[in-house]
Write an enzyme that holds these catalytic residues in place. Sequence first.
Site, PDB file in Angstrom:
ATOM      1  N   SER A 187       0.854  -1.191   0.000  1.00 12.27           N
ATOM      2  CA  SER A 187       0.000   0.000   0.000  1.00 12.27           C
ATOM      3  C   SER A 187       0.884   1.233   0.000  1.00 12.27           C
ATOM      4  O   SER A 187       2.023   1.191   0.491  1.00 12.27           O
ATOM      5  CB  SER A 187      -0.899   0.013   1.243  1.00 12.27           C
ATOM      6  OG  SER A 187      -1.529   1.267   1.398  1.00 12.27           O
ATOM      7  N   TYR A 207      -1.567  -1.102  10.595  1.00 13.12           N
ATOM      8  CA  TYR A 207      -1.763  -1.394   9.170  1.00 13.12           C
ATOM      9  C   TYR A 207      -0.625  -0.813   8.341  1.00 13.12           C
ATOM     10  O   TYR A 207      -0.052  -1.500   7.479  1.00 13.12           O
ATOM     11  CB  TYR A 207      -3.099  -0.827   8.696  1.00 13.12           C
ATOM     12  CG  TYR A 207      -3.344  -1.043   7.221  1.00 13.12           C
ATOM     13  CD1 TYR A 207      -3.692  -2.293   6.728  1.00 13.12           C
ATOM     14  CD2 TYR A 207      -3.229   0.017   6.313  1.00 13.12           C
ATOM     15  CE1 TYR A 207      -3.908  -2.494   5.371  1.00 13.12           C
ATOM     16  CE2 TYR A 207      -3.452  -0.177   4.966  1.00 13.12           C
ATOM     17  CZ  TYR A 207      -3.790  -1.438   4.504  1.00 13.12           C
ATOM     18  OH  TYR A 207      -3.995  -1.628   3.160  1.00 13.12           O
TER      19      TYR A 207
END
Length: 264
Positions: free
Chosen positions: A143, A156
């Site tokens: 990401s 995350y």
Amino acid sequence: MNSVQTQGTALVTGASSGIGAIYAERLAARGFDLLLVARDQGRLEAAASKLRAEHGVQVEVLKADLTQKDDVLKLEQRLRSDSSISLLLNNAGVAADGLLANSDMEQMERLIQLNVTTVTRLASAAAASFAKAGRGTIINIASVVALFPERFNATYSASKAYVLSLTQSLNAELDGTGVKVQAVLPGVTRTEIWERSGIDASQIPADMVMEAGEMVDAALSGLDQGELITIPSLPNAGDWDAFVAARYVMAPNLSKSKAAARYK
């Protein structure tokens, strides 16, 4: 019998929806047979039927919860023993919202299991099998928060930074083996991950959201061009090249003892 010449089997985790489902369709169109892995048996079976009919490829489904070690070990063993598998898409993952200090640590532990431990075990098994065969492709979905951890949940973001680092190191380890490695760093992409993680995606400006199909097509284009790191939402690839160049300029100074003088 397949209507296309198979490219081997692509193992796709998180294949029942979103990015994984679109990758499965695109890879089938490229001539890959498929091993689709997810928790939702019904969705997997429906996707498999559609892919067989539209692309004439073989599709196997495997129900597995990759937060559970026993299921991960079974899939890892399949990667090590099945020589037909020529591509691993490490896509299964989960996001989280909120501050680390207020987090449900059980939830964070499951996130780390799926986003970090499972990705590592499967990448290791694929690397061993593919290097032995002298061919294969490992795609890890990271990401953009790996580069901007301040913008999102701490656990995350850290998990995706791990995936980026793992991919870069693994690529160096596999140099000369014939195995291709890629990390894909999507920006905000329209999938079910937001709802499942308790995040209201409707609050995100529309111009920041990429459709999953566009994201996958850009990622596969990057793979075709031999990119180690692909950022589908980055308009100018030269920006990433400059970032990498700056990192390499700094690298020789990271272990010099004289650098400690600036702290005196």
